[in-house]
Design a protein around this motif. Structure first.
Motif, PDB file in Angstrom:
ATOM      1  N   HIS A 137       7.303   4.320  -5.092  1.00  0.00           N
ATOM      2  CA  HIS A 137       6.137   5.161  -4.835  1.00  0.00           C
ATOM      3  C   HIS A 137       5.746   5.119  -3.358  1.00  0.00           C
ATOM      4  CE1 HIS A 137       4.688   4.986  -9.311  1.00  0.00           C
ATOM      5  NE2 HIS A 137       5.761   5.721  -9.132  1.00  0.00           N
ATOM      6  N   VAL A 138       5.805   3.941  -2.765  1.00  0.00           N
ATOM      7  CA  VAL A 138       5.478   3.825  -1.345  1.00  0.00           C
ATOM      8  C   VAL A 138       6.481   4.591  -0.495  1.00  0.00           C
ATOM      9  CG1 VAL A 138       5.331   2.195   0.588  1.00  0.00           C
ATOM     10  CG2 VAL A 138       4.228   1.650  -1.579  1.00  0.00           C
ATOM     11  N   LEU A 173       8.228   7.182  -1.335  1.00  0.00           N
ATOM     12  CA  LEU A 173       7.990   8.615  -1.491  1.00  0.00           C
ATOM     13  C   LEU A 173       6.804   9.066  -0.648  1.00  0.00           C
ATOM     14  CD1 LEU A 173       8.576   9.076  -5.340  1.00  0.00           C
ATOM     15  CD2 LEU A 173      10.084   9.743  -3.449  1.00  0.00           C
ATOM     16  N   ARG A 174       5.765   8.257  -0.593  1.00  0.00           N
ATOM     17  CA  ARG A 174       4.631   8.606   0.249  1.00  0.00           C
ATOM     18  C   ARG A 174       5.019   8.604   1.724  1.00  0.00           C
ATOM     19  NH1 ARG A 174       1.971   5.564  -3.908  1.00  0.00           N
ATOM     20  NH2 ARG A 174       0.193   6.716  -4.784  1.00  0.00           N
ATOM     21  N   GLY A 207       6.980  11.668   2.471  1.00  0.00           N
ATOM     22  CA  GLY A 207       6.112  12.846   2.593  1.00  0.00           C
ATOM     23  C   GLY A 207       5.447  12.919   3.951  1.00  0.00           C
ATOM     24  N   PHE A 208       4.911  11.807   4.408  1.00  0.00           N
ATOM     25  CA  PHE A 208       4.305  11.778   5.741  1.00  0.00           C
ATOM     26  C   PHE A 208       5.365  12.003   6.817  1.00  0.00           C
ATOM     27  CE2 PHE A 208       0.727   9.615   3.644  1.00  0.00           C
ATOM     28  CZ  PHE A 208      -0.326  10.254   4.269  1.00  0.00           C
ATOM     29  N   PHE A 251       1.538   1.451   5.507  1.00  0.00           N
ATOM     30  CA  PHE A 251       2.316   1.259   4.289  1.00  0.00           C
ATOM     31  C   PHE A 251       3.101  -0.049   4.320  1.00  0.00           C
ATOM     32  CE2 PHE A 251       1.602   5.858   3.812  1.00  0.00           C
ATOM     33  CZ  PHE A 251       1.162   5.870   2.507  1.00  0.00           C
ATOM     34  N   ARG A 309      -2.487   1.504  -7.116  1.00  0.00           N
ATOM     35  CA  ARG A 309      -3.475   2.498  -6.703  1.00  0.00           C
ATOM     36  C   ARG A 309      -4.714   1.828  -6.120  1.00  0.00           C
ATOM     37  NH1 ARG A 309      -3.772   7.751  -8.233  1.00  0.00           N
ATOM     38  NH2 ARG A 309      -2.222   7.373  -9.865  1.00  0.00           N
ATOM     39  N   ILE A 322      -3.943   0.334  -2.585  1.00  0.00           N
ATOM     40  CA  ILE A 322      -3.994   1.339  -1.517  1.00  0.00           C
ATOM     41  C   ILE A 322      -5.441   1.697  -1.197  1.00  0.00           C
ATOM     42  CG2 ILE A 322      -3.371   3.711  -0.923  1.00  0.00           C
ATOM     43  CD1 ILE A 322      -0.815   3.352  -2.505  1.00  0.00           C
ATOM     44  N   ARG A 324      -7.146   1.231   2.399  1.00  0.00           N
ATOM     45  CA  ARG A 324      -7.658   2.419   3.066  1.00  0.00           C
ATOM     46  C   ARG A 324      -9.129   2.230   3.446  1.00  0.00           C
ATOM     47  NH1 ARG A 324      -5.889   6.156  -0.408  1.00  0.00           N
ATOM     48  NH2 ARG A 324      -7.851   6.241  -1.562  1.00  0.00           N
TER      49      ARG A 324
END
Length: 330
Positions: A139-140, A142-143, A146-147, A176, A194, A197, A201
């Motif tokens: 998941h990390v 993939l994030r 995306g960035f 990340f 979740r 993060i 954040r």
């Protein structure tokens, strides 16, 4: 700004912790060494096959003359190798944490023990932990991908692509990386990804102050191996800041005030013993109201009066039958 400095401080504290515990520093380098050797072997094979891959991908250039054919396929081979190197840099930490899950679990536990207030980890089998770690790492990644695509597109914007985009890239990677490194310690505290993060954040300066310097250091693979144990130890200290472990309340019976005993009279000449009551029991007087404190002693019913009669006084067995024994020596 305070959180940014605090994040750098946790990074330094983690390196100091493994410096004081050399055995754990060597123990924590094992997963990074295994991952580094695996990536090095893969990159060597990729470098050797990159020219063949470039030739296979450009059959239309078979009849090109020199130097155009060599330039095209050489550039394509360089792009393939550079892409593999970039992927290895992006995934190195995630793979290292996945390979070193049992190692870093023990390291986090030791840091918590030395700092006090160690949490009770959830009772989860090892295979389950590895599965959850792999899922969270995916998941990390993939994030991050995306960035990365967004920043790559912004890189073609004049001025912005040459100034702000590289800075934003390091900040995203550092954030990340903090998510990945704190995952082991926060999993021990039962915090899902979740929520992890969200916590980081909310303390963005703390995450960036910890992760961005590590991203810069991790550009050198050997530094990655040497710094990884301290990074995990520092991430554990950072996780303790994000999710403090509450101490279990003490038993109420232990904290309840003990009933005070009767007052002890001061006795002149009693020795002064440190840590003992002020008065000694040596000269204590009877407490008032004690029925045995005063008054005549109880009468002994056997103290006076005629002695009790022996019921066997007139018995024939009281005489010695051997008194006139002829064999008795005189």
């Amino acid at each position: 700004m305070r959180d940014l400095v605090a994040g750098m401080g946790y990074l330094a504290k983690g390196q100091k912790w493994v410096g004081r515990h050399g055995r754990w520093w060597a123990f924590g380098m094992i997963p990074a060494l295994i991952t580094l050797i695996g990536y090095a072997v893969a990159l060597v094979f990729l470098g050797g096959w990159s020219e063949d891959l470039a030739a296979s991908a450009t059959p239309f250039a078979d009849h090109w003359g020199s130097p155009w054919q060599g330039l095209l396929r050489g550039a394509l081979a360089l792009i393939v190798f550079g892409g593999g190197l970039l992927i290895s840099l992006i995934t190195f930490t995630a793979v290292t944490l996945l390979v070193g899950q049992p190692f870093y679990e023990s390291l986090c536990e030791k840091v918590d023990e030395t700092e006090g207030g160690a949490p009770t980890p959830p009772d989860v089998p090892l295979w389950r932990e590895l599965l959850v770690s792999a899922r969270d790492s995916l998941h990390v990644l993939l994030r991050v991908a995306g960035f990365g695509i967004l920043l790559f597109a912004l890189g073609f914007v004049p001025v912005v692509g040459q100034t702000l985009v590289p800075v934003a890239g390091f900040m995203v990677s550092g954030f990340f990386l903090s998510v990945e490194l704190t995952a082991v310690a926060l999993q021990r505290r039962g915090v899902p990804q979740r929520e992890r993060i969200r916590l980081l954040r909310a303390r963005l300066g703390l995450a960036l102050g910890f992760g961005v310097p590590l991203i810069l250091a991790f550009l050198v693979p050997l530094v990655t191996v040497l710094a990884m144990p301290g990074a995990v130890a520092g991430a554990t200290l950072l996780a303790r800041d994000l999710v403090p472990v509450e101490e279990e309340p003490a038993d109420e019976d232990d904290d309840a005030p003990q009933p005070a005993g009767p007052p002890v009279p001061d006795v002149p000449g009693a020795p002064d013993v440190p840590g003992a009551p002020a008065a000694s029991y040596a000269g204590r007087q009877p407490v008032a109201g004690n029925p045995y404190a005063a008054g005549p002693a109880p009468q002994n019913p056997y103290a006076a009066g005629p002695a009790p009669q022996n019921p066997y006084a007139g018995s024939p067995y009281t005489e010695n039958p051997y008194a006139e024994n002829p064999y008795r020596s005189s």
